[in-house]
Scaffold this motif. Structure first.
Motif: not given
Length: 202
Positions: A76-80, A86-93, A174-179, A195-197
């Motif tokens: 699950r952590e790897s998927v997150l 995938y959304l071009n954001e840094d998982p380190e954040h 967070f938008e993906v997590l919410q929506k 697009v992801l949806k």
């Protein structure tokens, strides 16, 4: 300020109370729904990760190569983490890992973090962290959590309960997590999340 909330309502920063407050606000269970919905979407997300090319594709492959079928929480952590990439954001954040760091370096890292999850290990090879917790506004608000996916669910719930804005550098995650994961207020989506949806529904 989060510090004010902690002083006035210290109980809100307990796992049970975050779950209870989230259900009061949304009528949905937080922890069980977050993890079950993430599991439902995981196979489709992993399929999309495998299709992704370029530098993002290489980073996703590196994350997926570390997954093991035996450890559900690590999967699950790897998927997150992959979702962030995938959304071009840094998982380190979202998840900052500390391996063998001293107290001073750890405290400095916490103070520099506005919103996020921390993990602490003495050695990289350890299967599970010694500590997992949540940071808001440079302060540890919860620690000694069982795993990272639970911490992400609770962080999402806390942001909802405290009516805090999502961190700018993780706004799509967070938008993906919410929506898409929690299916809350999913009527209007940003172009990237739409697009992801669409791809998840193909």
């Amino acid at each position: 300020m989060v510090q004010d909330f902690q002083e006035r309502w210290p109980a809100l920063f307990a796992v049970f109370e975050i779950n209870a407050e989230f259900k009061r606000i949304t009528t949905l269970p937080l922890q069980s729904r977050f993890l079950s919905q993430l599991d439902i979407l995981s196979s489709k997300l992993l399929a999309l990760y495998k299709k992704r090319g370029g530098q993002i594709g290489k980073r996703l492959k590196s994350i997926m190569d570390q997954m093991t079928e035996e450890d559900v929480d690590h999967g699950r952590e790897s998927v997150l983490k992959g979702l962030c990439v995938y959304l071009n954001e840094d998982p380190e954040h979202l998840i900052r890992q500390h391996v063998g760091v001293g107290d001073a370096a750890f405290e400095e890292s916490v103070e520099e973090t506005t919103v996020g999850i921390f993990t602490v290990k003495q050695q990289e090879a350890q299967p599970t962290p010694d500590d997992v917790g949540i940071i808001l506004e440079g302060q540890i608000v919860i620690q000694d959590l069982d795993n990272v996916p639970l911490a992400v669910a609770l962080l999402f719930g806390l942001l909802y309960a405290l009516n805090m804005d999502y961190p700018h550098q993780l706004r799509y995650t967070f938008e993906v997590l919410q929506k898409l994961v929690m299916e809350l207020d999913g009527g209007t989506l940003s172009k990237k999340v739409q697009v992801l949806k669409n791809r998840l529904n193909e």
